[in-house]
Design a protein around this motif. Structure first.
Motif, PDB file in Angstrom:
ATOM      1  N   UNK D 135       0.837  -1.201   0.000  1.00 29.61           N
ATOM      2  CA  UNK D 135       0.000   0.000   0.000  1.00 29.61           C
ATOM      3  C   UNK D 135       0.877   1.258   0.000  1.00 29.61           C
ATOM      4  N   UNK D 136       1.860   1.291   0.877  1.00 28.99           N
ATOM      5  CA  UNK D 136       2.761   2.443   0.933  1.00 28.99           C
ATOM      6  C   UNK D 136       3.436   2.638  -0.420  1.00 28.99           C
ATOM      7  N   UNK D 137       3.903   1.524  -0.968  1.00 33.08           N
ATOM      8  CA  UNK D 137       4.653   1.583  -2.212  1.00 33.08           C
ATOM      9  C   UNK D 137       3.773   2.123  -3.345  1.00 33.08           C
ATOM     10  N   UNK D 140       2.803   5.830  -2.888  1.00 38.37           N
ATOM     11  CA  UNK D 140       3.913   6.715  -3.223  1.00 38.37           C
ATOM     12  C   UNK D 140       4.144   6.756  -4.725  1.00 38.37           C
ATOM     13  N   UNK D 141       4.063   5.591  -5.367  1.00 33.56           N
ATOM     14  CA  UNK D 141       4.331   5.538  -6.801  1.00 33.56           C
ATOM     15  C   UNK D 141       3.280   6.316  -7.587  1.00 33.56           C
ATOM     16  N   UNK D 143       1.979   9.038  -6.721  1.00 36.13           N
ATOM     17  CA  UNK D 143       2.387  10.449  -6.696  1.00 36.13           C
ATOM     18  C   UNK D 143       3.640  10.672  -7.526  1.00 36.13           C
ATOM     19  N   UNK D 144       4.432   9.604  -7.696  1.00 42.62           N
ATOM     20  CA  UNK D 144       5.576   9.729  -8.592  1.00 42.62           C
ATOM     21  C   UNK D 144       5.071   9.923 -10.026  1.00 42.62           C
ATOM     22  N   UNK D 147       1.681  14.322  -9.548  1.00 41.73           N
ATOM     23  CA  UNK D 147       1.420  14.891  -8.222  1.00 41.73           C
ATOM     24  C   UNK D 147      -0.012  15.381  -8.124  1.00 41.73           C
TER      25      UNK D 147
END
Ligand SMILES: Nc1ncnc2c1ncn2[C@@H]1O[C@H](COP(=O)(O)OP(=O)(O)OP(=O)(O)O)[C@@H](O)[C@H]1O
Ligand SMILES: Nc1ncnc2c1ncn2[C@@H]1O[C@H](COP(=O)(O)OP(=O)(O)OP(=O)(O)O)[C@@H](O)[C@H]1O
Ligand SMILES: [Mg+2]
Ligand SMILES: [Mg+2]
Lengths: 505, 299, 345, 331
Positions: D135-137, D140-141, D143-144, D147
């Motif tokens: 989930x974190x990964x 974050x991805x 938003x990579x 944005x």
């Protein structure tokens, strides 16, 4: 002679610490019913699991029709034509009977299971076993016997060349056993090889052609049934000479007299029972007395001990401790009344694997004092060191996690845990199982010294000689029912066995 | 408009899809729209999307299904509204956007937008700061939530505003997510990194500025004098900080959109043509005027 | 499965990674600090300003205090073989209770704090009841309050952000004592008290026994039910304390955001710190180091100017990496691979 | 002794459809009360909206049902939905044809799920932790990738999101709703009509038994996670259809809503019992509550979370009561 269907050579298997199998050979032929016999923990189930790819062997080879095979999963074994019913009824309770029967091999069309066909085939296989069931019912709602029959039906459903049944009859009634046996007979006619495990001698003699006996993970021998009368078989299983006609050769038993009946017994159970668990039993134990509980596998010894200690709550009968009526509803209450129970399953109910020897040892004493009054570190260490020395526990240090100890030494730590409580009555369920001869002797010495100190002991062991050596009285159980009691000179292995063999359940 | 509303047999039913309650500014806006509705006898259906666009879309679709007369939408992000607004248009329900714009290919999807000019706000903050610092100094920028229209525009306007003063430099710019706690944490990190180089802080909203002020105080420097702090929104907390001398200036972004919104709603329902955008006039408050006006602040 | 005897043993790597050792979290922390030493100027600078010690390191401890407080309770819950997902929501509840009470101005501060802690403790007790008595899996039992708790907090504050200026309450999360943040003392006090109770009474022993082998503990007369009730209630209490700190930090109760995702940080702190998710042996100090490690990672990422939104990516990699290192099978494959590398070289 | 009668009697008592019946009952009660309370609620349109508005939640929940049936859990779904949605939207703005973008998203989703399943199975890691990392990964991805929310202007997309299957009274079922129902139908077929589905139930019911019965346990487990990843990616596609954009911040907390819907739908969180059909009902309950809240327009929206929490509690307790007598003791 045609080559054997399956030939295993030199199979060895060790689990952490324990050698379950050492260099076992097994030969199975087509059209032969082969019984695998041996005491509890002899390695029968482990051998079966190695043959069928559940456990990888540490050493040894398996030849199937002359060619070496190495199944890595039960699935692969099935691919070779080996169908197995494992000892634990290994089905899925939440699925229907039909699903369980055909799981993983349902007939499909275009990837979809043909439900009607599944039910038809399931019903048909059950009918062959004389069962008429609604195959849509969830398996979990059926009795253990039905579940076992379904497991057998599942094994029979594939076109196997070898059928392995690990204690298929343990929860079947006579009629079901008869149906199963006649079916097995027919399969044998068709040329199937059948390997089966049972503890019922009658069944072995009714059905088997050959018998392989295991003892302590090693093969004792491979005999045609006709050449192995019952008593010889029992001898082979137990590993000692056994002459029913001459009791004189029985081990000399301890001659200390039983305490006079006039004393109030420390513990007295009247008709104590648990529906679904144990039929009502009467038992009494006096201070300074060792009462043995004897019987075959599943005869209800563990069940009785658990009931006395309050692990499983009895629902009938009464219990007196020191003459006062008591109800023990939980181990805590048992402990408070001065009882201690050393459980049979060391791993599941004994050790706290990651805690140190010291912590394991003081745990029960500390629990008795409650959480707030922690024993001082020095007191803990003194206690631990005392028992490590007294019981000759071999450990790197008292701070070693107990899981790093060998089974026998783990057992001694557990005994020390209960002895440290200085209980009035200690229930020892198979305290010597799976430990080496030296440790066994030490534990026996310990039990004797307990007795000398006035502690009452309930002693459970599958080793009949051990019972004879240690007990003043032996209550014999069969089919979760007490069938008799032996005392004094009557306690001999043959005496116990005769009682079991000749009692009509 | 009041006369027309009275002439209707049935009071208007308006749905208001609010973003959430993430800041004091936001709750002031909610209160304004709720209060004005009861003042005008309008039945208001209020929905709080807990900061999620998907919830807002569901709410708008719910309003459409319910057959409200008009919808007020405070969009959480700029994109992603076309499908639902086309639905509203098909159902002939006018949609009045408040407080930020959206990107759509078809301008007729909404009746009007009532909002402050975020770019102008950023520029006003920049101009004020430039005057205060005499056109020279290092600035730290605390941005809003990445991707949110106010964050983008307030950054854009500010950058345009300081372009005329080459002495002003943004030495760091990071997102504080419009939140006090994050604003404080980010400011703490920036203070460690740049230390006394920082002469001014520009925060995209008051909440982050208040967080940053705490961080500056904890670093032993004096916000308001050693470090100039300027932010946008003009909520009560900002005024209190200005009175306390910690915040230098806030550019008001008026959340009291209720009256304007319902005026627009009533016109739209009556079929009147509305201007594309009504800009809410904003003004700059600084410490000198703060004490005088704090009493009259409604939020 | 932790005791599956069929798993191969890896004596070499195992020697380096005994369960519960502080070595790995410390090594990770060291690596991060080293990274900052090289790449971040002024990371280690500490100075005295206004009588306060001031610097990034102090910030890490201060900002990490919430995760540290949570991880104290979480360590005990995980040691009992469970997990508590509700702590983030409980933080919101406690913040809301205290802030609304203080903002009214009529309630004495002590009573407000007491009410907040009581609310957290009671909510934790509810979790404990579901886990220990009703015997619902911990993940599910605590999921209920995780979902509903934040809603309750929002209702308490009526969807508003409640701000306050109460000096004592503000001091709780922002004050200084002897030049250091007060939260640091709060953490040390909670940790010290917990460690004392755990190691100076038999509570820790009982907890570890229950978490390691509940059936065996029951035969010794230790009630797993009672132990679990206490442990979840305690975790709720820690969450309430963390909620007070978080609320005080920003002088506002922001029910919708406070403690968001904090449960994950707390669980990670515990797991990274070396307490096994399967229960049993626990190390409070390890969890503390784990929490500091995670906060250092976050601060490092801030320092690098990485968007907070992207920060989860490196976090995820660190966490899954640490979990993999705790799997004996992975360690076996890794050491086999290393050996083959060495043999090839 | 086992007999025909035994099978029948038992079937009534432990009927596996009981949880589903209970859930459907709750839905009926909720729907009726809402219809009585709020004028305009009892319309075809509102009902169809329920399907369309909750399509991405529903599709995720169906995927989650498979993972939960296998005895696992997946916390990464919300982030994967956001990631695939954002990926598709930004690919489209760069001129990638929609079909390719979607295929890529589905492939990435399935691979990602499968990879998590692999770690869980092979290294015996707790699903909860691995998928938390996932989930974190994925969050974050996303938003990579972008944005900010990316609008989709592709004409095909506009047509697709405006498409609706006319049903009655001018109301129509939007494409998202059609996809949702399609996934439900497929899910029910896979769960009840294929070997894979049955194996999944067996795995969730008793993993050790499933292994001894010769079922490919590892493959089934990994496939369940991969399937869930596929569903999450599909939900990401549906989300882009629903919003006409890809938003990296969307689906925050979606995993909890999905798990709640699955549990309310009568699937046992311990695995092995339940059905995707129940999940459909669970999602509808969730949607009904949310829509009723909008119709009411006065209540604080946070009541939804409290109501969901209470429903969760109710159904978990119900499951405990129902499953207790059925769990015969096994040695
Ligand atoms: N998975 C395992 N892990 C550790 N030890 C095991 C395992 N399986 C079996 N053992 C040990 O191996 C030995 C042989 O066990 P096995 O189950 O083969 O006995 P058995 O002959 O089938 O006995 P029973 O008649 O009770 O079924 C026992 O000491 C047992 O404790
Ligand atoms: N409630 C139950 N349902 C099904 N099977 C049971 C139940 N209780 C006990 N059994 C089984 O019945 C048998 C009787 O158990 P018990 O452990 O008392 O026997 P025992 O004489 O101690 O044998 P041993 O210790 O040699 O295994 C065991 O095989 C056990 O697995
Ligand atoms: Mg066996
Ligand atoms: Mg026994």
């Amino acid at each position: 002679m045609s080559p054997p269907l399956l030939e295993a050579r030199g199979i060895s298997k060790a689990f952490r610490g324990a050698q379950a199998l050492s260099g076992v050979d097994l030969t199975l032929r087509e059209g032969e019913i082969h019984a695998l016999m041996g005491e509890n923990g002899a390695g029968k189930s482990t051998l079966i699991k190695v043959l069928t790819g559940v456990h990888p062997p540490d050493a040894g080879t398996i030849q199937w029709e002359g060619r070496p095979i190495q199944p890595r999963t039960p699935h692969e074994a099935e691919g070779h034509g080996i169908s197995t019913v494992y000892q634990e009824v290994n089905l899925v309770p939440n699925l229907s009977i039909a699903d369980n029967l055909l799981l993983g091999r349902q007939p499909t069309r275009l990837g979809l299971i043909r439900g009607g066909e599944v039910r038809r085939r399931a019903s048909a296989s059950l009918t062959r076993l004389g069962l008429d069931l609604d195959v849509r019912a969830p398996l979990g709602s059926c009795s253990l016997a039905v579940q076992q029959m379904v497991a057998i039906a599942r094994a029979l459903d594939i076109q196997a060349r070898l059928l392995i049944l690990d204690e298929p009859t343990s929860s079947l009634d006579e009629r079901e056993v008869a149906t199963l046996f006649s079916l097995l007979g027919r399969l044998k006619e068709k040329g199937l090889a059948i390997l089966f495990v049972t503890h019922f001698l009658d069944q072995v003699y009714a059905l088997a052609d050959r018998i392989t006996v295991l003892r302590n993970g090693a093969r004792v021998g491979d005999y045609p049934v006709a050449e192995l009368p019952r008593l010889r078989l029992i001898e082979a299983m137990l590993g000692r000479e056994f002459h029913p006609v001459s009791p004189a050769t029985d081990a000399p038993r301890s001659d200390s007299p039983t305490p006079p009946e006039a004393f109030t017994p420390l513990l007295e159970a009247r008709g104590l029972g648990r529906s679904g668990g144990m039929n009502p039993v009467d038992l009494s134990i006096h201070p300074g007395e060792i009462l043995g509980l004897s019987g075959l596998l599943g005869s209800g010894r563990t069940e009785t001990a658990r009931m006395l200690f309050g692990v499983d709550r009895p629902d009938q009968g009464s219990l007196r401790i020191n003459g006062a009526e008591q109800e023990i509803r939980s181990p805590r209450e048992g402990l408070r009344l001065g009882l201690a129970y050393c459980a049979e399953d060391r791993k599941a109910e004994g050790i706290i694997p990651n805690l140190s020897v010291r912590e394991n040892l003081i745990l029960a004493v500390q629990a008795g004092r409650g959480p707030l009054r922690l024993m001082g570190r020095a007191e803990q260490e003194t206690l631990a060191d005392h028992y490590i020395r007294a019981l000759n526990i071999r450990t790197a240090s008292r701070e070693t996690p107990i899981r790093n100890l060998s089974g026998g030494n783990q057992q001694k730590v557990l005994l020390a845990r209960w002895l440290a409580l200085q209980p009035k009555l200690i229930l020892l369920d198979e305290p010597t199982r799976g430990i080496d001869v030296g440790a066994k002797a030490e534990i026996e010495r310990l039990v004797a010294s307990l007795r000398g100190a006035g502690t009452a002991v309930l002693f459970i062991s599958s080793d009949l000689e051990e019972m004879v050596r240690n007990c003043q009285r032996v209550a014999v159980l069969k089919d979760r029912r007490k069938i008799g009691e032996l005392a004094g000179a009557d306690i001999t292995p043959s005496g116990i066995m005769r009682l079991i063999a000749h009692h009509e359940g | 408009p009041a006369a027309r509303a009275a002439a209707r047999t049935k009071p208007l039913t308006v749905g208001f899809a609010q973003v959430g309650a993430e800041s004091a500014w936001r709750t002031a806006e909610t209160e304004s729209i709720k209060g004005e509705a009861s003042k005008r006898g309008i039945t208001l259906k209020f929905s709080d999307a807990q900061g999620k666009q998907e919830n807002q879309i569901k709410a708008v679709r719910g309003f459409i299904a319910q057959g409200v007369d008009a919808i007020i939408l405070a969009p959480v992000v700029e994109t992603g509204w076309e499908p639902v607004l086309r639905d509203a248009k098909r159902a002939r329900i006018p949609v009045v956007l408040v407080d930020r714009g959206i990107k759509v290919s078809d301008d007729s999807l909404f009746a009007t937008l009532i909002a402050s000019d975020f770019i102008a706000e950023g520029r006003m903050a920049a101009e004020w700061l430039s005057r205060k610092l005499n056109g020279k100094g290092n600035i730290v920028e605390l941005q809003g939530t990445p991707g949110a229209a106010p964050a983008i525009d307030r950054k854009k306007g500010f950058e345009a505003g300081i372009a005329s003063a080459p002495g002003l430099k943004i030495i760091a710019s990071q997102s504080g997510d419009f939140r006090r706690a994050t604003g404080k944490e980010v400011m703490e990190a920036l203070l460690k990194k740049h230390g006394t180089e920082i002469q001014a802080v520009y925060a995209h909203n008051d909440d982050m500025a208040i967080g940053a002020i705490q961080a500056i105080e904890e670093s032993g420097r004096k916000p308001g004098s050693e470090v100039v702090v300027v932010s946008i929104d003009g909520v009560r907390g900002a005024f209190e900080s200005m009175v306390a001398g910690k915040l230098n200036c806030t550019v008001e972004c008026n959340p009291l959109l209720g009256p304007l919104a319902y005026d627009a709603v009533e016109k739209a329902v009556a079929g009147e043509k509305l201007p594309r955008k009504t800009v809410v006039p904003d003004r700059v408050y600084e410490q000198s005027t703060a004490r005088a006006s704090i009493g009259s602040r409604q939020y | 499965m932790k005791d599956d005897p069929t798993l191969p043993r890896q004596p070499r790597l195992r020697a380096w990674f005994p369960g519960g050792s502080l070595l790995w979290p410390l090594a990770g922390l060291g690596a991060l600090l080293l990274f900052n030493l090289v790449f971040a100027t002024g990371f280690f600078r500490l100075e005295l300003r206004d009588g306060h010690v001031y610097g990034t390191l102090v910030d890490i401890l201060n900002q990490g205090s919430k995760a540290m407080l949570l991880s104290i309770g979480m360590t005990l819950v995980i040691a009992s073989g469970g997990v508590d997902l509700s702590v983030g929501s409980l933080m919101a509840i406690s913040g809301a209770v205290a802030a609304t009470a203080v903002a009214k101005g009529t309630v004495p501060f002590g009573a407000a704090v007491g009410a907040a802690l009581a609310a957290g403790g009671f909510a934790g007790l509810c979790n404990g009841f579901l886990v220990a008595v009703v015997r619902i899996q911990p993940i599910v039992a605590t999921l209920i309050l995780m979902v509903a708790g934040r809603g309750i907090a929002m209702l308490l504050t009526d969807g508003q952000i409640v701000t306050f200026e109460h000096p004592a309450f503000v001091f709780l999360g922002n004050g200084h004592l002897a030049g250091l943040p007060f939260t640091l003392f709060l953490v040390l006090l909670s940790l010290g008290a917990t460690a004392l109770v755990m190691r100076r009474t038999a509570a820790g022993l009982f907890l570890e026994s229950v978490g390691d082998n509940e059936r065996a503990a029951a035969l010794c007369g230790i009630s797993g039910t009672r132990v679990k009730l206490w442990v979840y209630a305690f975790s709720g209490l820690c969450a309430a304390l963390a909620g007070l700190v978080a609320t005080s930090n920003v002088k506002a109760a922001d029910s919708s955001r406070v403690g968001e995702m904090m449960e994950l940080d707390a669980i990670f702190a515990v797991v990274v710190g070396g307490t096994s998710l399967t229960g049993g042996r626990f190390t409070l100090l390890g969890s503390l180091i784990g929490a500091i490690l995670i906060q250092t990672l976050t601060t490092t990422l801030y320092n690098l100017g990485l968007e907070p939104a992207i920060a989860p990516v490196p976090k995820a990699i660190v966490v899954v990496g640490v979990c993999l290192l705790q799997s004996s099978r992975f360690r076996g494959e890794l050491s086999g691979w290393l050996r083959s590398r060495r043999a090839a070289a | 002794m086992a007999s025909l009668k035994e099978g029948r009697r038992v079937k009534l008592r432990h009927s596996r459809s009981l949880p589903l019946l209970a859930t459907t009952g709750v839905l009926a009660i909720l729907y009726t009360s809402a219809s009585l309370l709020y004028p305009g609620f009892f319309t075809v349109r509102v009902f169809l909206n329920l399907l369309g508005d909750n399509a991405f939640l529903g599709i995720t929940a169906i995927g989650m049902t498979f993972v939960i049936l296998s005895g696992g859990i997946d916390l990464s779904v919300g982030a994967v939905v956001a990631f695939t949605g954002t990926l598709i939207a930004s690919l489209l703005t760069r001129g990638t044809p929609p079909g390719w973008a979607m295929l890529l998203a589905l492939a990435i989703g399935s691979t990602f799920g499968g990879a998590m399943g692999f770690l869980i199975h092979r290294y015996e890691l707790p699903p909860f932790l691995v998928t938390l990392g996932g989930m974190f990964f994925a969050r974050g991805m996303s938003f990579v990738v972008s944005k900010e929310s990316v609008g989709i202007t592709h004409p095909l997309y506009q047509q697709a999101s405006d498409f609706g299957l006319p049903v009655a009274g001018g109301a129509s079922l939007p494409l998202t709703g059609i996809l949702f129902l399609g996934v439900v139908a497929l899910g029910v077929t896979v769960a009840h009509g294929t070997r894979f589905g049955r194996n999944l139930y067996a795995l969730g019911g008793n993993e050790a038994s499933a292994r001894l019965m010769g079922l490919p346990v590892g493959g089934v487990k990994i496939a369940a996670y991969a399937l869930n990843g596929f569903c999450s990616a599909l939900a990401g596609i549906v989300a882009t259809l629903y919003m006409g954009s890809g938003n990296p911040a969307m689906g925050f907390g979606l995993e909890l809503d999905a798990i709640a819907s699955v549990v309310i739908g009568g699937t046992l969180l311990t695995g092995g019992a339940g059905s995707p059909a129940g999940t459909l009902v669970g999602v509808l309950i969730f949607g009904t509550l949310q829509t009723a809240l909008v119709f009411d327009g006065r209540l604080n929206s946070w009541w939804l979370r409290i109501a969901v929490g209470l429903l969760l509690l109710l159904f978990i307790l119900l499951q405990r009561v129902l499953s207790r007598p059925a769990g015969a003791r096994h040695p």
